[in-house]
Design a protein around this motif. Structure first.
Motif, PDB file in Angstrom:
ATOM      1  N   UNK A 150      -2.487  -1.709 -62.138  1.00  0.00           N
ATOM      2  CA  UNK A 150      -2.079  -0.137 -61.936  1.00  0.00           C
ATOM      3  C   UNK A 150      -2.488   0.675 -63.156  1.00  0.00           C
ATOM      4  N   UNK A 151      -3.115   1.901 -62.839  1.00  0.00           N
ATOM      5  CA  UNK A 151      -3.460   2.755 -64.197  1.00  0.00           C
ATOM      6  C   UNK A 151      -2.302   2.992 -65.064  1.00  0.00           C
ATOM      7  N   UNK A 152      -2.259   3.237 -66.262  1.00  0.00           N
ATOM      8  CA  UNK A 152      -1.509   3.179 -67.311  1.00  0.00           C
ATOM      9  C   UNK A 152      -1.160   4.803 -67.360  1.00  0.00           C
ATOM     10  N   UNK A 153      -2.312   5.647 -66.954  1.00  0.00           N
ATOM     11  CA  UNK A 153      -2.104   7.139 -67.137  1.00  0.00           C
ATOM     12  C   UNK A 153      -2.715   7.590 -65.637  1.00  0.00           C
ATOM     13  N   UNK A 154      -2.135   8.816 -65.291  1.00  0.00           N
ATOM     14  CA  UNK A 154      -2.801   9.273 -64.302  1.00  0.00           C
ATOM     15  C   UNK A 154      -4.426   9.278 -63.991  1.00  0.00           C
ATOM     16  N   UNK A 155      -4.908   8.666 -62.920  1.00  0.00           N
ATOM     17  CA  UNK A 155      -6.418   8.622 -62.881  1.00  0.00           C
ATOM     18  C   UNK A 155      -6.839   9.341 -61.642  1.00  0.00           C
ATOM     19  N   UNK A 156      -7.981  10.133 -61.914  1.00  0.00           N
ATOM     20  CA  UNK A 156      -8.627  10.966 -60.834  1.00  0.00           C
ATOM     21  C   UNK A 156     -10.022  10.510 -60.822  1.00  0.00           C
ATOM     22  N   UNK A 157     -10.473  10.141 -59.712  1.00  0.00           N
ATOM     23  CA  UNK A 157     -11.732   9.555 -59.416  1.00  0.00           C
ATOM     24  C   UNK A 157     -12.344  10.612 -58.322  1.00  0.00           C
ATOM     25  N   UNK A 158     -13.605  10.941 -58.661  1.00  0.00           N
ATOM     26  CA  UNK A 158     -14.375  12.030 -57.686  1.00  0.00           C
ATOM     27  C   UNK A 158     -14.859  11.362 -56.661  1.00  0.00           C
ATOM     28  N   UNK A 159     -15.058  10.103 -56.543  1.00  0.00           N
ATOM     29  CA  UNK A 159     -15.564   9.518 -55.109  1.00  0.00           C
ATOM     30  C   UNK A 159     -14.157   9.460 -54.066  1.00  0.00           C
ATOM     31  N   UNK A 160     -13.151   9.643 -54.718  1.00  0.00           N
ATOM     32  CA  UNK A 160     -11.847   9.534 -53.959  1.00  0.00           C
ATOM     33  C   UNK A 160     -11.272  11.243 -53.858  1.00  0.00           C
ATOM     34  N   UNK A 161     -11.890  11.870 -54.563  1.00  0.00           N
ATOM     35  CA  UNK A 161     -11.819  13.318 -54.361  1.00  0.00           C
ATOM     36  C   UNK A 161     -10.181  13.711 -54.956  1.00  0.00           C
ATOM     37  N   UNK A 162      -9.553  12.865 -55.712  1.00  0.00           N
ATOM     38  CA  UNK A 162      -8.506  13.198 -56.351  1.00  0.00           C
ATOM     39  C   UNK A 162      -7.781  12.081 -57.064  1.00  0.00           C
ATOM     40  N   UNK A 163      -6.442  11.999 -57.135  1.00  0.00           N
ATOM     41  CA  UNK A 163      -5.646  10.838 -57.852  1.00  0.00           C
ATOM     42  C   UNK A 163      -5.661   9.710 -57.066  1.00  0.00           C
ATOM     43  N   UNK A 164      -5.900   8.696 -57.984  1.00  0.00           N
ATOM     44  CA  UNK A 164      -5.628   7.173 -57.383  1.00  0.00           C
ATOM     45  C   UNK A 164      -4.255   6.916 -57.543  1.00  0.00           C
ATOM     46  N   UNK A 165      -3.815   5.853 -56.614  1.00  0.00           N
ATOM     47  CA  UNK A 165      -2.001   5.744 -56.679  1.00  0.00           C
ATOM     48  C   UNK A 165      -1.870   4.369 -57.022  1.00  0.00           C
TER      49      UNK A 165
END
Length: 298
Positions: free
Chosen positions: A225-240
């Motif tokens: 699980x990401x340790x900090x908020x992670x935003x990916x462009x191919x998912x168009x936003x934040x990864x949960x």
């Protein structure tokens, strides 16, 4: 309180800049040792990649993409920056591998293995099915979609929108002949420009669909699980969570980049935020400026 978001740029606007900055880090003994150790742990032939630079244009993806990743690693872990605190990280296209490593979802060696795999897949497919990418400047998504449809009507194959960088800066990707047909049609539009990207292959396109190109590497690595908020462009936003990271990595070569929506997601979550490029990149700097985020970029 200001939220600090690190930005991992995508395919470099200038490989010359990447190499110049990477060579600077390699000239520093402790950085050279760190970069060399990471390359060795990941099974990446750094010496061969450095020697290949300048011998072919564009540089093969199996060299160019890991070298850019190593620049990001060096910039992030440099002596002056290793105490850097960020509240989140966002990755654009190729920069997603770097963002995922910074967020702690995938180890640095495994992230380098993944980006190496991505480059090798692009090179292998390009040899048997030449592809290309082209930026349409001044065209919106609707206009670009119509151009793609018209081009495919004349030249069947794979062609579609790969990147929505700005509302009027769209990148298309697909079979070389299809991209050439679209460029021919687009060049007749007054006041608009078409720029072929210096990339051998067709990232974020259906050319790779059905091949599951990242599976062999993904099944051998751990994802957290990401340790900090992670935003990916191919998912168009934040990864949960970790499962979403794995899915994003599996589909990175086929999914469209929507940078407009990704930045919008950050803005929607944070009323006060700043953006920090992990390493300088002219293309990303221009995108952020034109999107109205220049006053937030450090």
């Amino acid at each position: 309180m200001t939220t600090h978001i690190a930005i991992a740029p995508g395919h470099a606007s200038s490989m010359n800049d990447v190499m110049r900055r990477l060579e600077h880090y390699i000239s520093i003994p402790n950085q050279r040792n760190s970069i060399t150790a990471l390359s060795r742990d990941a099974g990446f032939d750094l010496k061969r990649a450095l020697a290949a630079y300048g011998k072919a244009e564009p540089l093969a993806n199996r060299f160019a993409q890991p070298l850019q990743f190593l620049l990001g690693y060096a910039a992030w872990t440099s002596v002056n920056d290793h105490h850097r605190i960020v509240d989140g990280v966002a990755g654009h296209s190729l920069g997603e591998f770097l963002a995922i490593a910074i967020a702690g979802s995938v180890s640095w060696p495994d992230s380098l293995r993944l980006v190496s795999r991505c480059g090798m897949v692009m090179d292998a497919v390009h040899r048997i099915r030449p592809g290309a990418m082209s930026a349409l400047l001044g065209f919106n998504v609707t206009e670009t979609s119509q151009l793609c449809a018209d081009a495919l009507g004349a030249v069947p194959g794979a062609l579609g929108i790969a990147n929505v960088n700005l509302a009027d800066q769209i990148v298309v990707s697909g079979d070389l002949r299809c991209v050439e047909e679209l460029e021919r049609r687009a060049q007749t539009r007054e006041g608009k420009r078409v720029v072929r990207l210096g990339i051998a292959g067709a990232a974020h396109s259906s050319i790779y669909a059905g091949h599951d190109p990242m599976h062999a590497t993904l099944r051998r690595i751990s994802i957290a699980h990401p340790r900090v908020p992670l935003y990916l462009s191919t998912r168009s936003g934040r990864i949960s969570g970790a499962d979403d990271v794995r899915l994003a990595l599996a589909e990175i070569l086929t999914h469209r980049v929507d940078w407009v929506r990704t930045l919008g997601s950050i803005a929607a979550e944070h009323s006060d935020f700043s953006l920090e490029l992990i390493f300088p990149d002219r293309g990303m700097t221009s995108i952020l400026r034109r999107a109205g985020y220049s006053n937030r970029a450090v």
